[in-house]
Design a protein around this motif. Structure first.
Motif, PDB file in Angstrom:
ATOM      1  N   VAL A  38      42.007  52.202  -8.617  1.00 14.50           N
ATOM      2  CA  VAL A  38      41.164  52.390  -7.442  1.00 14.50           C
ATOM      3  C   VAL A  38      39.716  52.172  -7.877  1.00 14.50           C
ATOM      4  O   VAL A  38      39.255  52.761  -8.855  1.00 14.50           O
ATOM      5  CB  VAL A  38      41.331  53.809  -6.863  1.00 14.50           C
ATOM      6  CG1 VAL A  38      40.418  54.016  -5.680  1.00 14.50           C
ATOM      7  CG2 VAL A  38      42.773  54.054  -6.484  1.00 14.50           C
ATOM      8  N   MET A  39      39.015  51.307  -7.154  1.00 11.44           N
ATOM      9  CA  MET A  39      37.602  51.067  -7.442  1.00 11.44           C
ATOM     10  C   MET A  39      36.766  51.941  -6.526  1.00 11.44           C
ATOM     11  O   MET A  39      36.935  51.904  -5.305  1.00 11.44           O
ATOM     12  CB  MET A  39      37.239  49.605  -7.195  1.00 11.44           C
ATOM     13  CG  MET A  39      38.040  48.625  -7.991  1.00 11.44           C
ATOM     14  SD  MET A  39      37.629  48.747  -9.711  1.00 11.44           S
ATOM     15  CE  MET A  39      38.639  47.455 -10.358  1.00 11.44           C
ATOM     16  N   THR A  40      35.893  52.725  -7.109  1.00  7.87           N
ATOM     17  CA  THR A  40      35.007  53.573  -6.329  1.00  7.87           C
ATOM     18  C   THR A  40      33.578  53.129  -6.551  1.00  7.87           C
ATOM     19  O   THR A  40      33.243  52.555  -7.589  1.00  7.87           O
ATOM     20  CB  THR A  40      35.148  55.052  -6.727  1.00  7.87           C
ATOM     21  OG1 THR A  40      34.810  55.207  -8.097  1.00  7.87           O
ATOM     22  CG2 THR A  40      36.561  55.541  -6.484  1.00  7.87           C
ATOM     23  N   GLY A  41      32.750  53.391  -5.582  1.00  8.07           N
ATOM     24  CA  GLY A  41      31.360  52.979  -5.661  1.00  8.07           C
ATOM     25  C   GLY A  41      30.598  53.701  -6.747  1.00  8.07           C
ATOM     26  O   GLY A  41      30.737  54.907  -6.943  1.00  8.07           O
ATOM     27  N   GLY A  42      29.805  52.967  -7.446  1.00  9.33           N
ATOM     28  CA  GLY A  42      28.971  53.546  -8.493  1.00  9.33           C
ATOM     29  C   GLY A  42      27.549  53.683  -7.998  1.00  9.33           C
ATOM     30  O   GLY A  42      27.244  54.499  -7.155  1.00  9.33           O
ATOM     31  N   VAL A  68      30.594  49.819 -10.627  1.00  9.98           N
ATOM     32  CA  VAL A  68      31.667  50.552  -9.962  1.00  9.98           C
ATOM     33  C   VAL A  68      32.443  51.348 -11.006  1.00  9.98           C
ATOM     34  O   VAL A  68      32.391  51.062 -12.200  1.00  9.98           O
ATOM     35  CB  VAL A  68      32.643  49.621  -9.201  1.00  9.98           C
ATOM     36  CG1 VAL A  68      31.946  48.895  -8.084  1.00  9.98           C
ATOM     37  CG2 VAL A  68      33.293  48.647 -10.137  1.00  9.98           C
ATOM     38  N   ASP A  69      33.171  52.360 -10.538  1.00  7.64           N
ATOM     39  CA  ASP A  69      34.052  53.134 -11.402  1.00  7.64           C
ATOM     40  C   ASP A  69      35.491  52.742 -11.097  1.00  7.64           C
ATOM     41  O   ASP A  69      35.853  52.476  -9.960  1.00  7.64           O
ATOM     42  CB  ASP A  69      33.877  54.632 -11.153  1.00  7.64           C
ATOM     43  CG  ASP A  69      32.529  55.140 -11.627  1.00  7.64           C
ATOM     44  OD1 ASP A  69      31.992  54.576 -12.590  1.00  7.64           O
ATOM     45  OD2 ASP A  69      32.035  56.109 -11.029  1.00  7.64           O
ATOM     46  N   GLU A  70      36.307  52.725 -12.123  1.00  4.68           N
ATOM     47  CA  GLU A  70      37.710  52.376 -11.960  1.00  4.68           C
ATOM     48  C   GLU A  70      38.550  53.596 -12.321  1.00  4.68           C
ATOM     49  O   GLU A  70      38.473  54.110 -13.426  1.00  4.68           O
ATOM     50  CB  GLU A  70      38.062  51.201 -12.871  1.00  4.68           C
ATOM     51  CG  GLU A  70      39.462  50.705 -12.704  1.00  4.68           C
ATOM     52  CD  GLU A  70      39.732  49.511 -13.586  1.00  4.68           C
ATOM     53  OE1 GLU A  70      39.916  48.414 -13.047  1.00  4.68           O
ATOM     54  OE2 GLU A  70      39.752  49.685 -14.819  1.00  4.68           O
TER      55      GLU A  70
END
Length: 78
Positions: A38-42, A68-70
């Protein structure tokens, strides 16, 4: 005194074991790993102090780097 508290707690758990079982099974299902990420906004970083653009004209604006955070996917993040 401790043995009385222990006995009451033991009886309470024996009477309500179904609730604890449902909670444990639910937590196990929600934390089950999936083969997805899941890619979340950094955020953004201003890199204009580290990099410069050489050209004839000076333009206004900024030079930013986005990241981004994975995260490892599970049922809850899916």
């Amino acid at each position: 005194m401790f043995s009385k508290i222990y006995a009451k707690l033991k009886n309470y758990i024996k009477e309500n074991w179904v609730y604890y079982l449902v909670i444990v099974v639910t937590l196990a299902i929600l934390n089950f790993p999936l083969p997805y990420y899941v890619m979340t906004g950094g955020g953004t970083i201003d890199v204009s102090d580290r990099a410069s653009v050489v050209g004839e004209e000076k333009q206004k604006g900024s030079f930013n780097l986005a990241y981004v955070d994975e995260l490892r996917g599970n049922v809850l993040t899916f």
